[in-house]
Design a protein around this motif. Structure first.
Motif, PDB file in Angstrom:
ATOM      1  N   THR A  56      -2.693   4.301 -11.110  1.00  0.00           N
ATOM      2  CA  THR A  56      -1.283   4.115 -11.424  1.00  0.00           C
ATOM      3  C   THR A  56      -0.738   5.246 -12.296  1.00  0.00           C
ATOM      4  O   THR A  56      -1.206   5.459 -13.415  1.00  0.00           O
ATOM      5  CB  THR A  56      -1.054   2.763 -12.122  1.00  0.00           C
ATOM      6  OG1 THR A  56      -1.619   1.734 -11.317  1.00  0.00           O
ATOM      7  CG2 THR A  56       0.426   2.502 -12.350  1.00  0.00           C
ATOM      8  N   PRO A  90      -3.279   8.959   1.626  1.00  0.00           N
ATOM      9  CA  PRO A  90      -2.279   7.883   1.714  1.00  0.00           C
ATOM     10  C   PRO A  90      -2.715   6.578   1.031  1.00  0.00           C
ATOM     11  O   PRO A  90      -1.898   5.932   0.360  1.00  0.00           O
ATOM     12  CB  PRO A  90      -2.082   7.706   3.224  1.00  0.00           C
ATOM     13  CG  PRO A  90      -2.312   9.087   3.767  1.00  0.00           C
ATOM     14  CD  PRO A  90      -3.484   9.596   2.941  1.00  0.00           C
ATOM     15  N   LEU A  91      -3.972   6.206   1.140  1.00  0.00           N
ATOM     16  CA  LEU A  91      -4.435   4.979   0.484  1.00  0.00           C
ATOM     17  C   LEU A  91      -4.350   5.107  -1.032  1.00  0.00           C
ATOM     18  O   LEU A  91      -3.935   4.162  -1.719  1.00  0.00           O
ATOM     19  CB  LEU A  91      -5.873   4.648   0.915  1.00  0.00           C
ATOM     20  CG  LEU A  91      -6.465   3.371   0.313  1.00  0.00           C
ATOM     21  CD1 LEU A  91      -5.667   2.133   0.748  1.00  0.00           C
ATOM     22  CD2 LEU A  91      -7.931   3.222   0.707  1.00  0.00           C
ATOM     23  N   LEU A  93      -2.266   6.987  -2.695  1.00  0.00           N
ATOM     24  CA  LEU A  93      -0.841   6.939  -3.041  1.00  0.00           C
ATOM     25  C   LEU A  93      -0.315   5.512  -3.023  1.00  0.00           C
ATOM     26  O   LEU A  93       0.481   5.127  -3.888  1.00  0.00           O
ATOM     27  CB  LEU A  93      -0.038   7.828  -2.085  1.00  0.00           C
ATOM     28  CG  LEU A  93      -0.280   9.337  -2.223  1.00  0.00           C
ATOM     29  CD1 LEU A  93       0.311  10.091  -1.041  1.00  0.00           C
ATOM     30  CD2 LEU A  93       0.283   9.863  -3.542  1.00  0.00           C
ATOM     31  N   GLU A  94      -0.758   4.725  -2.072  1.00  0.00           N
ATOM     32  CA  GLU A  94      -0.345   3.316  -2.003  1.00  0.00           C
ATOM     33  C   GLU A  94      -0.799   2.534  -3.229  1.00  0.00           C
ATOM     34  O   GLU A  94      -0.195   1.521  -3.577  1.00  0.00           O
ATOM     35  CB  GLU A  94      -0.914   2.659  -0.745  1.00  0.00           C
ATOM     36  CG  GLU A  94      -0.254   3.131   0.530  1.00  0.00           C
ATOM     37  CD  GLU A  94      -0.970   2.644   1.786  1.00  0.00           C
ATOM     38  OE1 GLU A  94      -1.722   1.649   1.713  1.00  0.00           O
ATOM     39  OE2 GLU A  94      -0.772   3.276   2.839  1.00  0.00           O
ATOM     40  N   HIS A  95      -1.849   3.000  -3.897  1.00  0.00           N
ATOM     41  CA  HIS A  95      -2.364   2.327  -5.088  1.00  0.00           C
ATOM     42  C   HIS A  95      -1.870   2.969  -6.380  1.00  0.00           C
ATOM     43  O   HIS A  95      -2.441   2.742  -7.443  1.00  0.00           O
ATOM     44  CB  HIS A  95      -3.888   2.275  -5.043  1.00  0.00           C
ATOM     45  CG  HIS A  95      -4.389   1.220  -4.117  1.00  0.00           C
ATOM     46  ND1 HIS A  95      -4.538   1.430  -2.756  1.00  0.00           N
ATOM     47  CD2 HIS A  95      -4.741  -0.066  -4.343  1.00  0.00           C
ATOM     48  CE1 HIS A  95      -4.980   0.321  -2.197  1.00  0.00           C
ATOM     49  NE2 HIS A  95      -5.101  -0.601  -3.128  1.00  0.00           N
ATOM     50  N   GLU A 109       1.203  13.017   7.501  1.00  0.00           N
ATOM     51  CA  GLU A 109       0.881  11.667   7.001  1.00  0.00           C
ATOM     52  C   GLU A 109       0.906  11.630   5.477  1.00  0.00           C
ATOM     53  O   GLU A 109       1.408  10.674   4.880  1.00  0.00           O
ATOM     54  CB  GLU A 109      -0.493  11.205   7.523  1.00  0.00           C
ATOM     55  CG  GLU A 109      -0.542  10.975   9.020  1.00  0.00           C
ATOM     56  CD  GLU A 109      -0.630  12.258   9.860  1.00  0.00           C
ATOM     57  OE1 GLU A 109      -0.250  12.199  11.044  1.00  0.00           O
ATOM     58  OE2 GLU A 109      -1.042  13.313   9.332  1.00  0.00           O
ATOM     59  N   SER A 113       3.674   9.663   3.164  1.00  0.00           N
ATOM     60  CA  SER A 113       3.207   8.716   2.151  1.00  0.00           C
ATOM     61  C   SER A 113       3.725   9.091   0.764  1.00  0.00           C
ATOM     62  O   SER A 113       4.027   8.219  -0.049  1.00  0.00           O
ATOM     63  CB  SER A 113       1.677   8.646   2.160  1.00  0.00           C
ATOM     64  OG  SER A 113       1.228   7.643   1.291  1.00  0.00           O
ATOM     65  N   LYS A 116       7.285   7.791   0.705  1.00  0.00           N
ATOM     66  CA  LYS A 116       7.256   6.327   0.622  1.00  0.00           C
ATOM     67  C   LYS A 116       6.848   5.835  -0.768  1.00  0.00           C
ATOM     68  O   LYS A 116       7.395   4.855  -1.275  1.00  0.00           O
ATOM     69  CB  LYS A 116       6.277   5.783   1.673  1.00  0.00           C
ATOM     70  CG  LYS A 116       6.113   4.285   1.650  1.00  0.00           C
ATOM     71  CD  LYS A 116       5.092   3.838   2.670  1.00  0.00           C
ATOM     72  CE  LYS A 116       4.827   2.350   2.547  1.00  0.00           C
ATOM     73  NZ  LYS A 116       3.691   1.935   3.376  1.00  0.00           N
ATOM     74  N   ASN A 117       5.891   6.533  -1.406  1.00  0.00           N
ATOM     75  CA  ASN A 117       5.320   6.067  -2.674  1.00  0.00           C
ATOM     76  C   ASN A 117       5.780   6.864  -3.889  1.00  0.00           C
ATOM     77  O   ASN A 117       5.242   6.672  -4.978  1.00  0.00           O
ATOM     78  CB  ASN A 117       3.792   6.100  -2.580  1.00  0.00           C
ATOM     79  CG  ASN A 117       3.282   5.123  -1.548  1.00  0.00           C
ATOM     80  OD1 ASN A 117       3.360   3.919  -1.732  1.00  0.00           O
ATOM     81  ND2 ASN A 117       2.790   5.645  -0.425  1.00  0.00           N
TER      82      ASN A 117
END
Length: 182
Positions: A56, A90-91, A93-95, A109, A113, A116-117
């Motif tokens: 984070t 991407p994973l 970044l999603e977290h 990709e 991402s 998006k993030n």
């Protein structure tokens, strides 16, 4: 282009203010991770397991430093090619990962991402590892010690120089500079 002095971890407002082409000087905590560490983190996260640090608002520097000489905190600390981490990014970044430091282009990709993030990609100057190491004031291996130089390290940096290559809106300095030069 603007010179910005930024503290890490990053907050979303800071990330949104950064524009492709801005020169930045990062101070605070950043983490290192290269190919092997990314693969382990990706596998752990895919299995629902914890990883060695909270992503984070943090920044990962794609770095595998050389051994430190006596009296030094770290050896040469130049960036590695970022595209090698693209399948894992991407994973992360999603977290909550907000920043990455490396060199070279990123995949569509990863850029999608990032948009998006709300994340940013910085470039550090390749070939300047000895100079960049002077901005690293503390270095501690925190995970995957068996990976040697690819272990995850927690770094404390002061005025670490980088350039915003891709901002959170997907603006890409590599593309805009090529268009401008034509």
């Amino acid at each position: 282009m603007v010179d910005r002095y930024i503290n890490t971890p990053l907050d979303e407002n800071t990330v949104r203010e950064l524009k492709a082409g801005d020169y930045v000087y990062l101070s605070g905590t950043i983490y290192t991770a290269r190919d092997a560490a990314h693969k382990r983190m990706f596998e752990s996260m895919s299995e629902g397991k914890d990883i060695p640090f909270d992503l984070t608002n943090n920044v990962i520097y794609y770095l595998g430093p050389t051994p430190a000489r006596e009296g030094q905190v770290i050896g040469s600390a130049g960036p590695t090619t970022s595209s090698r981490m693209d399948k894992y990014t991407p994973l992360l970044l999603e977290h909550g990962l907000k920043g990455m430091i490396g060199k070279g282009k990123r995949s569509k990709e990863v850029i999608d991402s990032m948009v998006k993030n709300c994340a940013v990609y910085f470039a550090a100057v390749g070939g300047a590892g000895a100079l960049l190491s002077k901005c690293i004031k503390e270095s501690e291996v925190i995970a995957y010690d068996d990976l040697g130089t690819e272990a995850i390290r927690k770094l404390r940096v002061e005025n670490f120089p980088a350039i915003v290559v891709i901002d959170c809106n997907g603006n890409n300095l590599y593309e805009t500079r090529v268009k401008r030069s034509k």
